[in-house]
Design a protein around this motif. Structure first.
Motif, PDB file in Angstrom:
ATOM      1  N   ASP A  69       4.852   6.393  -0.714  1.00 39.05           N
ATOM      2  CA  ASP A  69       5.202   6.792   0.658  1.00 39.05           C
ATOM      3  C   ASP A  69       6.361   5.905   1.121  1.00 39.05           C
ATOM      4  O   ASP A  69       6.162   4.927   1.841  1.00 39.05           O
ATOM      5  CB  ASP A  69       3.979   6.635   1.567  1.00 39.05           C
ATOM      6  CG  ASP A  69       4.221   7.176   2.964  1.00 39.05           C
ATOM      7  OD1 ASP A  69       5.367   7.568   3.263  1.00 39.05           O
ATOM      8  OD2 ASP A  69       3.269   7.197   3.760  1.00 39.05           O
TER       9      ASP A  69
ATOM     10  N   HIS B  56       0.837  -1.207   0.000  1.00 37.59           N
ATOM     11  CA  HIS B  56       0.000   0.000   0.000  1.00 37.59           C
ATOM     12  C   HIS B  56       0.872   1.257   0.000  1.00 37.59           C
ATOM     13  O   HIS B  56       0.629   2.210  -0.752  1.00 37.59           O
ATOM     14  CB  HIS B  56      -0.919   0.025   1.213  1.00 37.59           C
ATOM     15  CG  HIS B  56      -2.118  -0.864   1.099  1.00 37.59           C
ATOM     16  ND1 HIS B  56      -2.823  -1.030  -0.067  1.00 37.59           N
ATOM     17  CD2 HIS B  56      -2.751  -1.644   2.029  1.00 37.59           C
ATOM     18  CE1 HIS B  56      -3.825  -1.869   0.127  1.00 37.59           C
ATOM     19  NE2 HIS B  56      -3.791  -2.263   1.388  1.00 37.59           N
TER      20      HIS B  56
ATOM     21  N   GLU C 170       2.620   1.791  -3.323  1.00 34.88           N
ATOM     22  CA  GLU C 170       1.667   2.262  -4.337  1.00 34.88           C
ATOM     23  C   GLU C 170       1.316   3.738  -4.141  1.00 34.88           C
ATOM     24  O   GLU C 170       0.994   4.449  -5.106  1.00 34.88           O
ATOM     25  CB  GLU C 170       0.412   1.404  -4.309  1.00 34.88           C
ATOM     26  CG  GLU C 170       0.649  -0.009  -4.834  1.00 34.88           C
ATOM     27  CD  GLU C 170      -0.465  -0.976  -4.478  1.00 34.88           C
ATOM     28  OE1 GLU C 170      -0.521  -2.054  -5.078  1.00 34.88           O
ATOM     29  OE2 GLU C 170      -1.271  -0.649  -3.576  1.00 34.88           O
ATOM     30  N   ALA C 171       1.403   4.204  -2.890  1.00 38.62           N
ATOM     31  CA  ALA C 171       1.122   5.615  -2.596  1.00 38.62           C
ATOM     32  C   ALA C 171       2.383   6.472  -2.648  1.00 38.62           C
ATOM     33  O   ALA C 171       2.344   7.656  -2.290  1.00 38.62           O
ATOM     34  CB  ALA C 171       0.481   5.739  -1.214  1.00 38.62           C
TER      35      ALA C 171
END
Length: 322
Positions: free
Chosen positions: A127, A121, A124-125
């Protein structure tokens, strides 16, 4: 097996009072008391602004190895013996429940997803700091300087390796010996993770734990590698297993990760930072650079393998009762 896998998928890892957490705390206590090098190394630390003169441990250099083997026997064989006696003493229905509960606590398939999915996640962001922090909870390498591909590679390798340690190894020994088998494998694997380091403190004390884990995982690791090949890119997985696995120090992690990387069609391995310095590691797999997709792909590989094993187990059970 099916009941334990379904409970693990439903509840995941126990958040409070997990037996393996308690086992780890006892193992740490036992190591501090039984490892002759623990107290010796402690005396070499500077105290009150002065360094005490170095003193050799009173015991021979091999005393930690004998102590480690004894500690391993106490921590693993005694609980397994109690489990065998308990299963024979309980009524059949209670013994069945004990089997399910033991395998559930030995499994970590849901835990793998709970740890790896946040990394995907975050990647994908875009971050990266969050991804680095999340992957640090899965691997022992330094994560502060990793780029996105290296974070994804570390997570993918961890999922593939722990697919054996936390899933297929436990299922194999459960199929072989029931609850005592699953308990034997999981406790031995936990002690290897705690004591099996090549550091001055653990080099000899942890020798028995490391060798026992290698022996107990020998067959199941290769079945895991074959499973990854069967549910992924078979030809690539088998080629990577044959060529790359012998280049790894670990006799069990090599086949598992090489076949898993090949089955995914991703390039893993290579340099990684440990304890402040970069170590060269052989390549694993071939194909694309790792990313969030390779993490999710590794989780799907484990899931498809679990479905395959359960299907074979159910077929064998049906055949045995036909």
């Amino acid at each position: 097996m099916l009941a334990a896998v379904l409970i693990d998928a439903w509840l995941g890892e126990a958040r409070r009072f997990h037996p393996l957490v308690g086992f780890g705390q006892v193992a740490s206590f036992v190591e501090r008391r039984m490892n002759p090098l623990t107290s010796f190394l402690r005396t070499q630390e500077p105290r009150a602004g002065r360094v005490e003169p170095a003193r050799r441990p009173e015991a021979s250099l091999w005393a930690p190895a004998y102590a480690g083997a004894t500690a391993w026997g106490v921590m693993v064989l005694v609980p397994c013996g109690i489990m065998v006696a308990l299963r024979h003493a309980l009524p059949l229905a209670w013994a069945w429940g004990l089997d399910v509960a033991t395998l559930y606590f030995a499994l970590g398939r849901r835990s793998l997803a709970d740890h790896a999915t946040p990394i995907a996640h975050a990647l994908e962001a875009n971050d990266l700091p969050t991804a680095r922090a999340a992957v640090s909870r899965m691997v022992s390498r330094d994560t502060g300087a990793l780029d996105a591909a290296q974070v994804a590679g570390a997570a993918t390798e961890s999922v593939l390796e722990n697919g054996h340690d936390a899933v297929f190894g436990a299922l194999f020994w459960f199929a072989l010996l029931g609850a005592p088998g699953a308990l034997l494998f999981r406790l031995a694997n936990t002690l290897d993770a705690m004591w099996g380091y090549r550091t001055p403190r653990y080099l000899r004390f942890g020798w028995a734990a490391a060798r026992a884990d290698d022996v107990l995982g020998c067959v199941s690791a290769r079945l895991t590698a074959l499973t990854y090949a069967a549910v992924g890119r078979f030809d690539t997985a088998m080629r990577c297993w044959r060529v790359q696995a012998p280049t790894w120090k670990s006799p069990n992690a090599g086949p598992v990760m090489a076949a898993g990387a090949g089955a995914l069609g991703v390039a893993l391995g290579g340099p990684a930072p440990y304890h402040g310095r970069w170590e060269d590691r052989p390549p694993l797999g071939e194909g694309d650079r790792p990313g969030a997709a390779s993490i999710r792909g590794a989780l799907r590989l484990v899931d498809r393998g679990v479905v395959l094993w359960l299907a074979l187990a159910l077929a064998a059970g049906a055949a045995a009762h036909a």
